[in-house]
Design a protein around this motif. Structure first.
Motif, PDB file in Angstrom:
ATOM      1  N   LEU A 169       5.852  -5.793   7.531  1.00 25.84           N
ATOM      2  CA  LEU A 169       5.680  -7.254   7.517  1.00 25.84           C
ATOM      3  C   LEU A 169       6.561  -7.914   8.576  1.00 25.84           C
TER       4      LEU A 169
ATOM      5  N   LEU B 263       0.974   0.533   6.623  1.00 22.25           N
ATOM      6  CA  LEU B 263       0.983  -0.380   5.471  1.00 22.25           C
ATOM      7  C   LEU B 263      -0.009   0.070   4.396  1.00 22.25           C
ATOM      8  N   LYS B 264      -1.192   0.485   4.822  1.00 18.39           N
ATOM      9  CA  LYS B 264      -2.212   0.866   3.845  1.00 18.39           C
ATOM     10  C   LYS B 264      -2.018   2.300   3.344  1.00 18.39           C
TER      11      LYS B 264
ATOM     12  N   SER C 210       0.514   3.300   0.454  1.00 22.87           N
ATOM     13  CA  SER C 210       0.142   3.159  -0.969  1.00 22.87           C
ATOM     14  C   SER C 210      -0.471   4.457  -1.480  1.00 22.87           C
TER      15      SER C 210
ATOM     16  N   ARG D 144       1.016   7.034  -4.315  1.00 22.33           N
ATOM     17  CA  ARG D 144       0.264   7.394  -5.528  1.00 22.33           C
ATOM     18  C   ARG D 144       0.149   8.904  -5.709  1.00 22.33           C
TER      19      ARG D 144
ATOM     20  N   ILE E 118      -1.857 -10.446   4.077  1.00 20.14           N
ATOM     21  CA  ILE E 118      -1.339  -9.127   3.683  1.00 20.14           C
ATOM     22  C   ILE E 118      -1.587  -8.868   2.192  1.00 20.14           C
TER      23      ILE E 118
ATOM     24  N   LEU F 116      -5.023  -7.737   1.812  1.00 19.68           N
ATOM     25  CA  LEU F 116      -5.166  -6.386   2.383  1.00 19.68           C
ATOM     26  C   LEU F 116      -4.644  -5.317   1.422  1.00 19.68           C
ATOM     27  N   LYS F 117      -3.508  -5.577   0.808  1.00 18.30           N
ATOM     28  CA  LYS F 117      -2.919  -4.570  -0.077  1.00 18.30           C
ATOM     29  C   LYS F 117      -3.551  -4.606  -1.477  1.00 18.30           C
TER      30      LYS F 117
ATOM     31  N   SER G 140      -6.406  -5.505  -2.452  1.00 17.43           N
ATOM     32  CA  SER G 140      -7.814  -5.080  -2.542  1.00 17.43           C
ATOM     33  C   SER G 140      -7.927  -3.579  -2.834  1.00 17.43           C
ATOM     34  N   SER G 141      -6.950  -2.772  -2.371  1.00 15.88           N
ATOM     35  CA  SER G 141      -6.994  -1.328  -2.697  1.00 15.88           C
ATOM     36  C   SER G 141      -6.847  -1.132  -4.198  1.00 15.88           C
ATOM     37  N   ASP G 142      -5.941  -1.891  -4.812  1.00 18.18           N
ATOM     38  CA  ASP G 142      -5.723  -1.743  -6.250  1.00 18.18           C
ATOM     39  C   ASP G 142      -6.950  -2.182  -7.035  1.00 18.18           C
TER      40      ASP G 142
END
Lengths: 234, 234
Positions: free
Chosen positions: A74, A94-95, A98, A102, B91, B94-95, B97-99
């Motif tokens: 960021l 950033l993506k 995650s 996990r 952001i 962006l983050k 939406s994966s969850d």
């Protein structure tokens, strides 16, 4: 004119240093998760509660690493406003972080199952299959980190292609566990845990596939979806 | 001078329109996932294979929506180089939406279990508990979307606080299933599926918690970690 060029060079230099820091941190997180998953599989196979406990405790570090990566990305976007490939670099970290985090969570779940299984009637035949499945999952995690570091999108496609092996292994373990549990009530507790552990390993394959998609994005700038048809048929 | 100000106003206007598009798309995706999870729980409770099949088919739309969101956020960052709260907005989508997409994946897994369970010996007592757990998960998904839309970080903290209810429900369902399976081999297939479905519902709580973290980030600009101590004790 020269002054502005000089400023630009200085800023570019700082940005590259920060970007490098981001890559190093991401690689470090990847290595930690790689170790977590391989240790959790080893602890499961060896019925090693101590090692399982260690995986659970170390997960804190992985989570901290993800938070640090998020803050850093960021900061990088806000301060340097990167475009094109630089932006892609930052967004990928950033993506993908995650998904990597996990995988670490699933290593924790496997470790918890190991601890809970202590003292239950084991099924060696299933344990062999789970150990094999665990090894495949570990190889996939290792390979996708390698593909990321080498920026190798061909390898990413290949890794995602291998994901069906984990799906098949889950299917086979699940069916065998059901038969054992139906024939011998003493195997119900272990059979349930085996099924869960196999489910966790299969999910790890899905997360690896997600990271593969980000490796391809990093190289080509396109968002692709891997294995979706295959998932629909499952 | 005036010309530059005019250009800035025009650009700001276009950016806000694009940002609004992003919010609408994210809310749409949220609603689709909300429907997917509530339908999958309903299909499971009513043994409704047709509805379960529908959830599986509709997941494609959710995945497409996530891809569209990803492309749009990248475009927004690259074109408008947003800073401070604007960057946070982008952001977060962006983050988070994966969850949200992964909650959809779990709705699919529940639907697959529903289809596979056809014809097996049911345990009504467990089905009641799973229906209750499913309802709790649905409420959490609904609430977190609401908290996001209202930018309400207090609500986000409360929702995350409720996650332990799903953990406890999983524990209870798992234990009861083990007892049924040990006492009656005919319940082994359904008992295994129940355990998996409860595990999926519990994971949905974890994803909701992640989205809560992003709602808090959106409001305060700080990356927080919710429920980590609690998870360690689990």
């Amino acid at each position: 004119m020269l002054e502005r060029a000089w400023e630009w060079i200085k800023m570019r230099d700082t940005f590259e240093k920060e970007l490098n820091k981001l890559h190093v941190l991401f690689a470090e997180m990847g290595m930690m998760v790689n170790e977590a998953i391989s240790h959790s599989v080893k602890a499961f196979s060896d019925h090693d509660n101590e090692l399982a406990q260690e995986v659970i405790l170390r997960d804190k570090k992985i989570n901290e690493c993800e938070n640090e990566l998020e803050s850093l990305t960021l900061e990088l976007i806000a301060l340097y406003q990167p475009v094109t490939t630089d932006l892609r670099d930052v967004i990928t970290v950033l993506k993908a972080s995650s998904d990597i985090e996990r995988i670490g969570d699933h290593a924790v779940s496997i470790s918890r199952a190991t601890i809970k299984m202590k003292g239950t009637r084991r099924i060696p035949e299933i344990e062999v299959e789970i150990a094999k499945m665990g090894e495949q999952a570990c190889v996939m995690v290792e390979q996708v980190l390698d593909a990321y570091i080498k920026n190798d999108e061909e390898q990413a496609y290949q890794i995602a292609d291998d994901d069906h092996k984990l799906d098949n292994a889950l299917e086979s373990i699940r069916d065998k566990c059901l038969k054992f549990m139906q024939n011998d009530p003493k195997t119900v507790v272990s059979g349930s845990h085996y099924t869960l552990v196999a489910t966790y390993l299969e999910r790890i394959g899905d997360y690896v596939t997600n990271v593969c998609e980000w490796v391809i994005f990093l190289k080509k700038g396109e968002i692709v979806e891997l294995n979706k048809d295959h998932e629909e048929k499952r």
